[in-house]
Design an enzyme around this catalytic site. Structure first.
Site, PDB file in Angstrom:
ATOM      1  N   ILE A 227    -139.297   6.695  13.642  1.00 23.41           N
ATOM      2  CA  ILE A 227    -137.733   5.158  14.282  1.00 23.41           C
ATOM      3  C   ILE A 227    -136.910   5.522  13.768  1.00 23.41           C
ATOM      4  CG2 ILE A 227    -137.182   3.167  13.669  1.00 23.41           C
ATOM      5  CD1 ILE A 227    -140.550   2.491  14.201  1.00 23.41           C
TER       6      ILE A 227
ATOM      7  N   GLU B  11    -142.758   4.341   8.842  1.00 27.17           N
ATOM      8  CA  GLU B  11    -142.126   4.465  10.462  1.00 27.17           C
ATOM      9  C   GLU B  11    -142.726   5.298  10.749  1.00 27.17           C
ATOM     10  OE1 GLU B  11    -138.435   5.883   8.025  1.00 27.17           O
ATOM     11  OE2 GLU B  11    -140.228   4.270   7.797  1.00 27.17           O
TER      12      GLU B  11
END
Length: 325
Positions: free
Chosen positions: A204, A246
């Site tokens: 991300i 992430e």
């Protein structure tokens, strides 16, 4: 070691705070085919499979350090022949003469098989008693139903243990341990049958900013939503998993360089045009690598990670294949 503990009807291993084996009883050595000199002084993790090393670091060490004990940990250990043997482990931290150690008791999972055989034997004895003596049919039927219920419960317990150990709690998709096992399987297929596969690593963009701006609760929602997008985009044979933080990974069986690039670009597009009410917008960077005869488990991960780094350097919200570097 106490004489009774040496030949106790269970495995016993004592390790120091660094994880090195101090003592091991005769029972465990016989079960696993080792001698004292094979194990004493070695690190306990030398007995663990790759997937179980992750369990040890994420579950065993935190619990033993925080609570001083671990109960009924389902774990696989490798014997002298490299075969995986299932155990239930109980462990407790213990101090003696200023030295801290961890005592571990190991019980073989084959006890469950013995339990099932005992249930079948009991069932057969009940049926014979009914035929020969025609005794208390209603009571026998009730016992029979209870045995069937216990068999179903046992199957559910075993199934639940496997599912829990392979699933990421936050996102509901497979975890790093499951991914590691599937990656090993894909490499074995490649080496035996030359079945090509590729790997994507998805990260991300600016996720730290999401947490800092909106809080970790929103960050968790974002992670779960992205996991659902990846699961939706993946084909039935693909394996999407949370790698950590992430970062997410997708194993793409039967997929070469061009198909891997298209898949990675499609993920970029789907994430960008998804509705992100919590943050307003969100993008990801993707790194791709395709397994070759020169690769290992470590190198394909490294190659995909380098491709991911290139995507970050090229402005994020894009996909890069290692072959393009």
């Amino acid at each position: 070691m106490d004489e009774r503990l040496i030949e106790a009807p269970c495995g016993f291993i004592s390790i120091d705070h660094n994880g090195s084996i101090i003592e091991v009883n005769k029972t465990f050595l016989e079960w696993m085919g080792f001698k004292q000199e094979n194990l004493v002084g070695k690190h306990f993790e030398s007995l663990l499979t790759t997937g179980n090393k992750l369990i040890f670091h994420s579950y065993f060490y935190p619990n033993i350090n925080l609570h001083g004990h671990v109960e009924e940990l389902f774990i696989n250990l490798r014997n002298q022949n490299g075969e995986s043997v299932p155990y239930l482990m109980n462990a407790r931290r213990f101090g003696q003469n200023g030295q801290e150690m961890i005592d571990c008791i190991l019980v073989q999972m084959k006890k469950r098989i013995d339990y099932e055989l005992e249930l079948r034997t009991t069932k057969k004895q009940m049926e014979e008693a009914y035929i020969e003596k025609n005794l208390a049919f209603a009571k026998l039927e009730q016992i029979y139903l209870e045995i069937e219920k216990k068999q179903i419960e046992l199957m559910e317990i075993n199934s639940g243990l496997v599912e829990i150990s392979n699933t990421d709690k936050l996102t509901g998709i497979p975890n790093r341990r499951f991914f590691q096992e599937k990656l090993e399987e894909q490499i074995e297929l490649y080496l035996k049958e030359q079945k090509t596969f590729s790997l994507l690593i998805i990260d991300i963009d600016h996720f730290k900013k999401v947490n800092d701006t909106y809080g970790h609760q929103i960050g968790d929602i974002v992670l779960a939503k992205l996991a659902n997008i990846l699961k939706t985009q993946a084909r039935p044979e693909d394996i999407a998993a949370r790698f950590g933080g992430e970062e997410f990974v997708i194993i793409l069986p039967h997929t070469g360089v061009d198909e891997a690039i298209l898949m990675a670009q499609r993920i970029n597009q789907e994430v960008e045009r998804a509705e992100w009410k919590e943050t307003g917008c969100l993008t990801v960077s993707v790194g791709a690598a395709t397994f070759t005869v020169k690769d290992t488990e470590a190198t394909i991960l490294k190659n995909a990670d380098q491709a991911l780094y290139a995507s970050k350097e090229n402005g994020r919200n894009c996909a890069t294949h290692f072959s393009e570097l």
